[in-house]
Design a protein around this motif. Sequence first.
Motif, PDB file in Angstrom:
ATOM      1  N   MET A   1       0.840  -1.170   0.000  1.00  0.00           N
ATOM      2  CA  MET A   1       0.000   0.000   0.000  1.00  0.00           C
ATOM      3  C   MET A   1       0.889   1.239   0.000  1.00  0.00           C
ATOM      4  O   MET A   1       1.894   1.289   0.678  1.00  0.00           O
ATOM      5  CB  MET A   1      -0.897  -0.020   1.239  1.00  0.00           C
ATOM      6  N   ARG A   2       0.481   2.224  -0.757  1.00  0.00           N
ATOM      7  CA  ARG A   2       1.253   3.455  -0.868  1.00  0.00           C
ATOM      8  C   ARG A   2       0.339   4.642  -0.586  1.00  0.00           C
ATOM      9  O   ARG A   2      -0.676   4.816  -1.252  1.00  0.00           O
ATOM     10  CB  ARG A   2       1.823   3.542  -2.276  1.00  0.00           C
ATOM     11  N   GLU A   3       0.679   5.428   0.425  1.00  0.00           N
ATOM     12  CA  GLU A   3      -0.116   6.603   0.787  1.00  0.00           C
ATOM     13  C   GLU A   3       0.145   7.727  -0.220  1.00  0.00           C
ATOM     14  O   GLU A   3       1.282   7.939  -0.635  1.00  0.00           O
ATOM     15  CB  GLU A   3       0.259   7.085   2.191  1.00  0.00           C
ATOM     16  N   LEU A   4      -0.912   8.449  -0.586  1.00  0.00           N
ATOM     17  CA  LEU A   4      -0.811   9.536  -1.561  1.00  0.00           C
ATOM     18  C   LEU A   4      -1.615  10.739  -1.084  1.00  0.00           C
ATOM     19  O   LEU A   4      -2.452  10.625  -0.192  1.00  0.00           O
ATOM     20  CB  LEU A   4      -1.359   9.096  -2.924  1.00  0.00           C
ATOM     21  N   GLU A   5      -1.417  11.850  -1.719  1.00  0.00           N
ATOM     22  CA  GLU A   5      -2.186  13.072  -1.489  1.00  0.00           C
ATOM     23  C   GLU A   5      -2.225  13.821  -2.821  1.00  0.00           C
ATOM     24  O   GLU A   5      -1.486  14.766  -3.046  1.00  0.00           O
ATOM     25  CB  GLU A   5      -1.529  13.914  -0.399  1.00  0.00           C
ATOM     26  N   ARG A   6      -3.098  13.339  -3.726  1.00  0.00           N
ATOM     27  CA  ARG A   6      -3.203  13.941  -5.057  1.00  0.00           C
ATOM     28  C   ARG A   6      -4.672  14.151  -5.386  1.00  0.00           C
ATOM     29  O   ARG A   6      -5.526  13.415  -4.936  1.00  0.00           O
ATOM     30  CB  ARG A   6      -2.549  13.035  -6.100  1.00  0.00           C
ATOM     31  N   TRP A   7      -4.946  15.159  -6.200  1.00  0.00           N
ATOM     32  CA  TRP A   7      -6.309  15.525  -6.560  1.00  0.00           C
ATOM     33  C   TRP A   7      -6.576  15.208  -8.028  1.00  0.00           C
ATOM     34  O   TRP A   7      -5.728  15.431  -8.889  1.00  0.00           O
ATOM     35  CB  TRP A   7      -6.526  17.010  -6.311  1.00  0.00           C
ATOM     36  N   PHE A   8      -7.789  14.728  -8.291  1.00  0.00           N
ATOM     37  CA  PHE A   8      -8.230  14.389  -9.639  1.00  0.00           C
ATOM     38  C   PHE A   8      -9.665  14.858  -9.803  1.00  0.00           C
ATOM     39  O   PHE A   8     -10.365  15.113  -8.820  1.00  0.00           O
ATOM     40  CB  PHE A   8      -8.181  12.870  -9.852  1.00  0.00           C
ATOM     41  N   LYS A   9     -10.119  14.972 -11.045  1.00  0.00           N
ATOM     42  CA  LYS A   9     -11.528  15.210 -11.345  1.00  0.00           C
ATOM     43  C   LYS A   9     -12.060  13.989 -12.066  1.00  0.00           C
ATOM     44  O   LYS A   9     -11.393  13.433 -12.952  1.00  0.00           O
ATOM     45  CB  LYS A   9     -11.701  16.439 -12.239  1.00  0.00           C
ATOM     46  N   ASP A  10     -13.281  13.600 -11.695  1.00  0.00           N
ATOM     47  CA  ASP A  10     -13.903  12.479 -12.394  1.00  0.00           C
ATOM     48  C   ASP A  10     -14.454  12.975 -13.732  1.00  0.00           C
ATOM     49  O   ASP A  10     -14.323  14.148 -14.075  1.00  0.00           O
ATOM     50  CB  ASP A  10     -14.968  11.794 -11.531  1.00  0.00           C
ATOM     51  N   ARG A  11     -15.079  12.109 -14.495  1.00  0.00           N
ATOM     52  CA  ARG A  11     -15.516  12.523 -15.832  1.00  0.00           C
ATOM     53  C   ARG A  11     -16.675  13.505 -15.808  1.00  0.00           C
ATOM     54  O   ARG A  11     -17.008  14.097 -16.819  1.00  0.00           O
ATOM     55  CB  ARG A  11     -15.819  11.316 -16.699  1.00  0.00           C
ATOM     56  N   ARG A  12     -17.283  13.727 -14.633  1.00  0.00           N
ATOM     57  CA  ARG A  12     -18.316  14.755 -14.476  1.00  0.00           C
ATOM     58  C   ARG A  12     -17.733  16.071 -13.986  1.00  0.00           C
ATOM     59  O   ARG A  12     -18.459  17.034 -13.772  1.00  0.00           O
ATOM     60  CB  ARG A  12     -19.403  14.271 -13.520  1.00  0.00           C
TER      61      ARG A  12
END
Length: 69
Positions: A1-12
């Motif tokens: 498991m790898r901890e992350l802190e990144r933001w994305f937008k879904d297709r909506r």
Amino acid sequence: MRELERWFKDRRGIPVRVIRWEPESHRVIYLRSGYPHECFSPLQIFMRDFREIKVGPDEHGINGQSHES
């Protein structure tokens, strides 16, 4: 498991915060604003449906919390 802190937008166009990547199961774990539970997606579907975005210090975070003081 790898901890992350990144933001994305879904297709909506709705932002989500990615918090973990599970390489053994090929799953991306993320949080949606206003939703109390973790969400997950298989990596292939996540790569197809989400686009990374930059979030500045004045943007609102998950659960309506602002990063502002």
